[in-house]
Scaffold this motif. Structure first.
Motif, PDB file in Angstrom:
ATOM      1  N   THR A 235      49.327 -74.482  17.196  1.00  0.00           N
ATOM      2  CA  THR A 235      48.457 -75.651  17.176  1.00  0.00           C
ATOM      3  C   THR A 235      47.464 -75.489  16.037  1.00  0.00           C
ATOM      4  N   THR A 236      47.017 -76.593  15.471  1.00  0.00           N
ATOM      5  CA  THR A 236      46.099 -76.528  14.338  1.00  0.00           C
ATOM      6  C   THR A 236      44.859 -77.363  14.598  1.00  0.00           C
ATOM      7  N   PHE A 237      43.770 -76.939  13.979  1.00  0.00           N
ATOM      8  CA  PHE A 237      42.499 -77.650  14.036  1.00  0.00           C
ATOM      9  C   PHE A 237      41.962 -77.754  12.618  1.00  0.00           C
ATOM     10  N   ASN A 238      41.416 -78.915  12.277  1.00  0.00           N
ATOM     11  CA  ASN A 238      40.789 -79.101  10.975  1.00  0.00           C
ATOM     12  C   ASN A 238      39.284 -78.959  11.119  1.00  0.00           C
ATOM     13  N   GLU A 317      34.037 -75.786   0.112  1.00  0.00           N
ATOM     14  CA  GLU A 317      33.758 -76.960   0.924  1.00  0.00           C
ATOM     15  C   GLU A 317      35.029 -77.776   1.142  1.00  0.00           C
ATOM     16  N   GLY A 318      35.055 -78.499   2.252  1.00  0.00           N
ATOM     17  CA  GLY A 318      36.200 -79.339   2.556  1.00  0.00           C
ATOM     18  C   GLY A 318      36.857 -78.934   3.860  1.00  0.00           C
ATOM     19  N   LEU A 319      38.067 -79.474   4.089  1.00  0.00           N
ATOM     20  CA  LEU A 319      38.767 -79.255   5.341  1.00  0.00           C
ATOM     21  C   LEU A 319      39.554 -77.944   5.314  1.00  0.00           C
ATOM     22  N   TRP A 320      39.203 -77.060   6.225  1.00  0.00           N
ATOM     23  CA  TRP A 320      39.927 -75.812   6.440  1.00  0.00           C
ATOM     24  C   TRP A 320      40.859 -75.993   7.623  1.00  0.00           C
ATOM     25  N   ILE A 321      42.041 -75.404   7.561  1.00  0.00           N
ATOM     26  CA  ILE A 321      43.020 -75.510   8.645  1.00  0.00           C
ATOM     27  C   ILE A 321      43.010 -74.212   9.447  1.00  0.00           C
TER      28      ILE A 321
END
Length: 346
Positions: A235-238, A317-321
């Motif tokens: 499962t992944t979370f942003n 900065e930004g979306l890390w998975i």
């Protein structure tokens, strides 16, 4: 009185029920020191996993890997000790050969956390105070005090998790989440190398801090065992990292059934943490963290620890998975459902 303790599972289960309604337990005692995962380690893993109950145990005070076998339990919050020499300046703190240390016999990182080892002011028998309390017998209740405050913070919705229930006891998170909160909100001592004084296996993941937890709460993301994984699933979370953040700290803890004492590897299931930056850099759980405060890129999934961290300094900065996967489920880790699956705290 621990010298008269018989069925420890029954005793701990009683603590969870009325009229006691205990939320956690701290122990500055244990069986004779050893470097091995013993039947005592197995017993505590079973108690914590089946009762979903946070327990802390002192590592001991041998200055080497001889530790209480309860502290070698995977699910235990094992506490080491760092000398602070009666000053408020952490720059002179040192392990200095006092507390028992890790790693565990199978290579797991222990202790989990650490607190001050020497010159602890406290009440004493009779009346008055003493400043001679010390050892990991002091570091462990100090850590328990932090855990108790974090329980109160959770109940008061500091992390915006909307806990349900009428009391702190009813609103508390799972033990794995409490353990992850202590680790994730710990101050690490700066170190470089696997053989220096304040190495990972002397300080653990650092000294837990209520102040750090309060300061970071609004920018934190928490999963309290709400996702189940079958073997081979992920499962992944942003997670959005804002400009100027000094650190990104990801901590994953999964509850694990008791290990086999005769095995050279004491985890039963394998749940892994993988973190990918917006630019595509990959970090695996605990990679590089034995030798320094921050993770090194690449590597491979961790197959030993039930606690996995990725710590990144000055993160992009930004979306890390954030990806959690379950490559091995050899025994049902989540007994509340009939399926063979596992859960985790993040």
């Amino acid at each position: 009185d621990y010298t008269n303790l018989t069925d420890r599972f029954a005793h701990t289960e009683e603590l969870k029920n009325p009229p006691f309604l205990a939320s956690f337990q701290t122990n500055s005692w244990g069986a004779n020191q050893t470097t091995q995962y013993t039947s005592d380690s197995h017993e505590l893993d079973d108690i914590i996993w089946r009762l979903d109950f946070a327990i802390l145990n002192s590592q001991s005070n041998t200055g080497n890997q001889n530790s209480r076998p309860q502290a070698w339990a995977k699910n235990m919050i094992s506490v080491g000790g760092i000398k602070h020499y009666e000053t408020l300046d952490p720059s002179d703190d040192a392990w200095d050969g006092g507390a028992s240390i890790g790693p565990a016999a199978d290579g797991r990182i222990k202790p989990d956390i650490s607190y001050w080892y020497d010159f602890i002011d406290t009440t004493t028998s009779g009346s008055g105070y003493t400043s001679s309390f010390g050892g990991t017998s002091a570091a462990t209740p100090e850590s328990a005090g932090v855990l108790g405050l974090m329980l109160q913070m959770w109940s008061e919705n500091v992390w915006d998790t909307d806990p349900e229930g009428a009391t702190v006891f009813e609103r508390q998170p799972h033990f794995s989440t409490l353990k992850a909160l202590l680790i994730n909100n710990a101050n690490q001592y700066p170190f470089s190398g696997e053989f220096v004084d304040l190495r990972r296996t002397t300080q653990g993941w650092g000294r837990p801090s209520v102040q750090v937890a309060m300061e970071r709460a609004a920018r934190s993301f928490i999963v309290d065992e709400t996702v189940l994984l079958s073997v081979g699933e992920s499962t992944t979370f942003n997670v959005n990292v804002f400009p100027g953040e000094a650190e990104l700290k990801a901590t994953m803890v999964y509850p694990d059934p008791p290990g086999t004492t005769s095995s050279s590897l004491h985890r039963i299931n394998d749940v892994d943490l993988k973190v990918t930056s917006p630019g595509g850099t990959v970090y695996y759980g605990n990679n590089g963290l034995l030798a320094g405060n921050y993770s090194t890129p690449d590597g491979s999934p961790n197959t030993v620890d039930t606690v996995e961290n990725v710590f990144v300094e000055n993160p992009e900065e930004g979306l890390w998975i954030i990806e959690i996967s379950a490559p091995e489920i050899n025994q049902d880790g989540h007994v509340e459902t009939p399926e063979l699956d596992a859960d985790f705290a993040l």
